[in-house]
Design an enzyme around this catalytic site. Structure first.
Site, PDB file in Angstrom:
ATOM      1  N   GLY A   1       0.808  -1.200   0.000  1.00 40.83           N
ATOM      2  CA  GLY A   1       0.000   0.000   0.000  1.00 40.83           C
ATOM      3  C   GLY A   1       0.844   1.255   0.000  1.00 40.83           C
ATOM      4  N   SER A   2       0.356   2.301  -0.640  1.00 39.32           N
ATOM      5  CA  SER A   2       1.039   3.591  -0.589  1.00 39.32           C
ATOM      6  C   SER A   2       0.855   4.200   0.799  1.00 39.32           C
ATOM      7  CB  SER A   2       0.486   4.527  -1.664  1.00 39.32           C
ATOM      8  OG  SER A   2       0.745   4.021  -2.947  1.00 39.32           O
ATOM      9  N   GLY A   3       1.634   5.243   1.069  1.00 37.69           N
ATOM     10  CA  GLY A   3       1.588   5.872   2.378  1.00 37.69           C
ATOM     11  C   GLY A   3       2.771   5.537   3.251  1.00 37.69           C
ATOM     12  N   HIS A   4       3.671   4.652   2.756  1.00 36.81           N
ATOM     13  CA  HIS A   4       4.852   4.252   3.520  1.00 36.81           C
ATOM     14  C   HIS A   4       6.146   4.778   2.898  1.00 36.81           C
ATOM     15  CE1 HIS A   4       2.100   1.686   5.631  1.00 36.81           C
ATOM     16  NE2 HIS A   4       1.886   0.912   4.572  1.00 36.81           N
TER      17      HIS A   4
ATOM     18  N   LYS B   1       5.799  -8.170   2.446  1.00 39.86           N
ATOM     19  CA  LYS B   1       5.530  -7.882   3.850  1.00 39.86           C
ATOM     20  C   LYS B   1       4.329  -8.718   4.304  1.00 39.86           C
ATOM     21  CE  LYS B   1       4.845  -3.437   3.782  1.00 39.86           C
ATOM     22  NZ  LYS B   1       4.595  -3.423   2.311  1.00 39.86           N
TER      23      LYS B   1
ATOM     24  N   ASP C   1      -1.409  -8.405   0.932  1.00 44.88           N
ATOM     25  CA  ASP C   1      -0.159  -8.553   0.195  1.00 44.88           C
ATOM     26  C   ASP C   1       0.177 -10.025  -0.031  1.00 44.88           C
ATOM     27  OD1 ASP C   1      -0.043  -5.824   0.366  1.00 44.88           O
ATOM     28  OD2 ASP C   1       1.747  -5.743   1.620  1.00 44.88           O
TER      29      ASP C   1
ATOM     30  N   HIS D   1       0.153   0.725   9.868  1.00 51.42           N
ATOM     31  CA  HIS D   1      -1.152   1.195   9.406  1.00 51.42           C
ATOM     32  C   HIS D   1      -1.976   1.728  10.577  1.00 51.42           C
ATOM     33  CE1 HIS D   1       0.093  -2.122   6.680  1.00 51.42           C
ATOM     34  NE2 HIS D   1      -0.239  -1.252   5.746  1.00 51.42           N
TER      35      HIS D   1
END
Length: 330
Positions: free
Chosen positions: A53-56, A104, A109, A218
């Site tokens: 996921g984006s945001g990391h 991960k 995922d 998250h």
């Protein structure tokens, strides 16, 4: 909510257009959500692919380039990419030597990369996968069965990436990645929650004057909440949690990772405390990396990752790397 964005629905696509503008050494497919090093596939080289996921950021797209990943698949914010992205990435980087997926340990995922592995093999691409599950804070969480994958992802991508750059075969690159996972542990602390663009409000409640010990990237719950502690006290808890599980007999790589909103001034002060605890526990430090590498949007806080390394792993860590998010040696 104040964010540098146009509309929440396009925040990932807009970011990818920015990556393309800033890094011409990468090929950024905005429509299909794949980032590939421009010289891929590299002849005679195992391809390394990761994603999430984006945001990391800079994980994972910021780690595409010589010495690390060959391709990355960004999903929507805090949402797994889909198998089609992963297969497309594998095809783009496959030189005939095989492709290694670095995954991960989050349910979406894991399931999507597993499906992508089967689809890629159906297309004649040899694929192997390594699961990263380094977080000692909790065994199961909202997003995963077993331990979560966090800061050790950077160590795995860097060290396996160096081995692949040297021409190691797929089986060897996979074994090195698994060794790094086995030798790594992490623990995170949140001082304030993060805000996703779509929600526009904090993802969890953390009252003023409290912190979350063992938080996930998250915003998943950790081990417990306590009244705000000093950097000295937080380092005692975080490093002790890691060392209780890892018990290193070799020198360690240290990653003091910011969650996204913590200034370097604070991170370096926290690093001093982490080193103090390691010295008290007679753990030798081989290398230290400090900064925002595996983030959680605008979460305030930090995580500590330790990886015990032998001479070969340390050599691969020191090998040259040139990516948007990590570079040294050339």
């Amino acid at each position: 909510m104040k964010m540098l964005m146009n509309v929440a629905e396009n925040v990932v696509a807009d970011a990818l257009r920015g990556v393309a503008a800033a890094h011409p050494e990468l090929v950024v497919d905005v429509a299909n959500r794949v980032i590939v090093r421009r010289d891929a596939p590299v002849e005679g080289k195992v391809g390394l692919v990761s994603g999430g996921g984006s945001g990391h950021e800079p994980l994972h797209g910021g780690f595409v380039g010589p010495g690390m990943l060959d391709a990355a698949c960004p999903g929507e914010v805090f949402t797994s990419p889909v198998p089609d992205q992963m297969v497309r990435a594998a095809a783009a980087v496959d030189s005939g030597r095989g492709v290694l997926f670095l995954v991960k340990n989050y349910t979406g995922d894991v399931l999507n990369f597993r499906m992508a592995e089967e689809l890629a093999q159906d297309e004649g691409i040899q694929v192997a996968s390594v699961l990263i599950d380094d977080d000692v804070a909790v065994t199961d969480s909202t997003f995963t069965a077993g331990r979560r994958g966090t800061g050790a992802t950077l160590f795995v991508e860097k060290i396996a990436g160096a081995a692949a750059d040297e021409g190691a075969p797929l089986e060897r690159v996979e074994a090195i990645a698994r060794q790094v996972v086995a030798c790594s542990r992490s623990f995170g602390v949140a001082l304030a929650p993060c805000t996703t663009p779509a929600k526009g409000s904090p993802t969890f409640e953390l009252p003023a004057g409290e912190l979350e010990l063992g938080v996930g990237i998250h915003g998943e719950p950790g081990r417990e909440r306590r009244a705000m502690m000093t950097s000295h006290e937080i380092a005692d808890v975080a490093v002790d949690a890691v060392l209780t599980d890892l018990e290193p007999r070799l020198p360690v790589l240290v990653l003091v990772n910011g969650m996204g909103a913590t200034p370097l001034l604070e991170l370096y002060g926290f690093t001093a405390e982490v080193h103090r605890v390691l010295a008290e526990r007679e753990v030798a430090v081989a290398r230290t990396l400090v900064g925002n590498y595996v983030t959680s949007l605008d979460m305030a806080g930090a995580s500590v990752t330790l990886c015990q390394v032998d001479g070969e792993l340390l050599r691969l860590w020191d090998a040259p790397v040139r990516t948007p998010g990590l570079r040294w040696g050339r």
